[in-house]
Design a protein around this motif. Structure first.
Motif, mmCIF file in Angstrom:
data_model
loop_
_atom_site.group_PDB
_atom_site.id
_atom_site.type_symbol
_atom_site.label_atom_id
_atom_site.label_comp_id
_atom_site.label_asym_id
_atom_site.label_seq_id
_atom_site.Cartn_x
_atom_site.Cartn_y
_atom_site.Cartn_z
ATOM 1 N N LYS A 116 0.845 -1.198 0.000
ATOM 2 C CA LYS A 116 0.000 0.000 0.000
ATOM 3 C C LYS A 116 0.890 1.260 0.000
ATOM 4 C CE LYS A 116 -3.456 -2.820 0.311
ATOM 5 N NZ LYS A 116 -4.228 -3.174 -0.911
ATOM 6 N N LYS A 117 0.238 2.389 -0.110
ATOM 7 C CA LYS A 117 0.933 3.676 -0.121
ATOM 8 C C LYS A 117 1.990 3.750 -1.229
ATOM 9 C CE LYS A 117 0.358 4.131 4.901
ATOM 10 N NZ LYS A 117 -0.818 5.016 4.838
ATOM 11 N N GLY A 118 1.759 3.007 -2.345
ATOM 12 C CA GLY A 118 2.691 3.042 -3.461
ATOM 13 C C GLY A 118 4.001 2.315 -3.229
ATOM 14 N N ASP A 136 10.841 -2.692 2.254
ATOM 15 C CA ASP A 136 9.572 -1.980 2.103
ATOM 16 C C ASP A 136 9.920 -0.847 1.141
ATOM 17 O OD1 ASP A 136 7.329 -0.401 2.254
ATOM 18 O OD2 ASP A 136 7.463 -0.019 4.406
ATOM 19 N N ALA A 137 9.746 -1.091 -0.169
ATOM 20 C CA ALA A 137 10.388 -0.247 -1.173
ATOM 21 C C ALA A 137 9.402 0.404 -2.126
ATOM 22 C CB ALA A 137 11.383 -1.078 -1.975
ATOM 23 N N SER A 138 9.780 1.579 -2.602
ATOM 24 C CA SER A 138 9.046 2.261 -3.665
ATOM 25 C C SER A 138 9.501 1.700 -5.010
ATOM 26 C CB SER A 138 9.338 3.760 -3.619
ATOM 27 O OG SER A 138 10.696 4.004 -3.949
ATOM 28 N N PRO A 139 8.764 1.938 -6.100
ATOM 29 C CA PRO A 139 9.224 1.503 -7.420
ATOM 30 C C PRO A 139 10.606 2.064 -7.760
ATOM 31 C CG PRO A 139 6.923 2.092 -7.524
ATOM 32 C CD PRO A 139 7.404 2.491 -6.162
ATOM 33 N N GLU A 140 10.869 3.295 -7.365
ATOM 34 C CA GLU A 140 12.166 3.910 -7.641
ATOM 35 C C GLU A 140 13.284 3.176 -6.904
ATOM 36 O OE1 GLU A 140 8.968 6.653 -8.593
ATOM 37 O OE2 GLU A 140 9.434 5.555 -6.739
ATOM 38 N N LEU A 220 7.558 -5.336 8.327
ATOM 39 C CA LEU A 220 8.562 -4.392 7.834
ATOM 40 C C LEU A 220 8.157 -2.948 8.108
ATOM 41 C CD1 LEU A 220 9.630 -5.994 4.434
ATOM 42 C CD2 LEU A 220 10.588 -6.310 6.720
ATOM 43 N N ARG A 221 6.928 -2.769 8.568
ATOM 44 C CA ARG A 221 6.466 -1.447 8.983
ATOM 45 C C ARG A 221 5.324 -1.610 9.975
ATOM 46 N NH1 ARG A 221 2.622 0.174 4.074
ATOM 47 N NH2 ARG A 221 4.539 0.537 2.926
ATOM 48 N N LYS A 222 4.993 -0.548 10.677
ATOM 49 C CA LYS A 222 3.877 -0.595 11.603
ATOM 50 C C LYS A 222 2.559 -0.548 10.829
ATOM 51 C CE LYS A 222 6.303 1.492 15.519
ATOM 52 N NZ LYS A 222 6.324 2.601 16.500
ATOM 53 N N SER A 223 1.511 -1.100 11.430
ATOM 54 C CA SER A 223 0.197 -1.089 10.792
ATOM 55 C C SER A 223 -0.359 0.325 10.749
ATOM 56 C CB SER A 223 -0.772 -1.990 11.566
ATOM 57 O OG SER A 223 -1.051 -1.427 12.839
ATOM 58 N N ASP A 224 -1.342 0.555 9.871
ATOM 59 C CA ASP A 224 -1.975 1.870 9.791
ATOM 60 C C ASP A 224 -2.592 2.263 11.123
ATOM 61 O OD1 ASP A 224 -1.257 2.149 7.171
ATOM 62 O OD2 ASP A 224 -3.190 1.503 6.352
#
Length: 232
Positions: A116-118, A136-140, A220-224
């Protein structure tokens, strides 16, 4: 050894049951109904194999990353079985299981889940072995990793439930550093990975797994919900 492997980390729920040399398998695209369906699927496989729950000798689940709720469902089920039956429980990283199905690929395997979040949960693999950290990566950021000198000329197999989405997000980045002809999408990438989980846990040291019942999923990250609460 009778081993039950549970995968509720993504949209497709899958369960695999090993009974000696035989493997019983079932998967269903249950949407958000993993909690309702999981134990019914387990009962179905046990019945098909002619086993009772007390015949199980090991319970396994995906460690993560993946759906926060989905990971908790499988962990709760595996822990419940382990504690009630007095058997060990193990878990294996979700991305490792996704990459395992493409271990023979002659290049880089990129399993991907929609974070999520791109962004995407992903990692790079070669010959079934992970190279570098879980991301936890962006396309870039994915493009940067795939344009590094060590992997720049390798064919890339994108697998996992977000494989097509990753390729679509990478397309605007195809230039001198990313050659579109290098990229392929696994047509079976969205399928459940309980069978791959089963293969991985068969190779584990089960003695070291007895404390898994006191562990939790890999996030890899905290939940929303956690991020929202912290912001307040």
């Amino acid at each position: 050894m009778n081993i039950l492997a549970l995968d509720t980390s993504a949209a497709v729920l899958s369960v695999a049951l090993a009974t000696g040399t035989d493997v019983w398998y079932f998967e269903v695209d249950g949407g958000l109904r993993h909690g309702e369906l999981l134990m019914d699927v387990v009962d179905h496989l046990l019945g098909s194999a002619g086993l009772e729950p007390t015949d199980l000798e090991l319970a396994a689940c995906m460690k993560g990353p993946g759906s926060f709720t989905g990971l908790r469902i499988a962990f709760a089920a595996a822990k419940g079985l382990a504690l009630s039956l007095g058997i060990p429980m193990v878990s294996a990283p979700t991305l490792d299981c996704m990459a395992a199905s493409q271990a023979a690929w002659p290049g880089i395997v990129l399993p991907a889940m929609d974070a999520k979040k791109g962004r995407f949960f992903t990692a790079l693999y070669r010959g079934g072995l992970r190279e570098g950290a879980y991301r936890d990566a962006s396309p870039e950021e994915i493009a940067e990793a795939l344009s590094a000198s060590a992997v720049r000329d390798d064919p890339v197999m994108i697998t996992g439930p977000a494989a097509e989405m990753v390729l679509e997000r990478l397309k605007p980045l195809f230039d001198g550093s990313l050659d579109q002809s290098r990229f392929f999408v696994d047509p079976l990438g969205k399928r459940g990975k309980a069978r791959e989980l089963l293969d991985i846990v068969k190779k584990m040291d089960i003695v070291e797994a007895t404390q898994e019942v006191f562990s939790g999923p890999l996030y890899l990250r905290k939940s929303d919900a956690e991020l929202t609460f912290k912001a307040k």
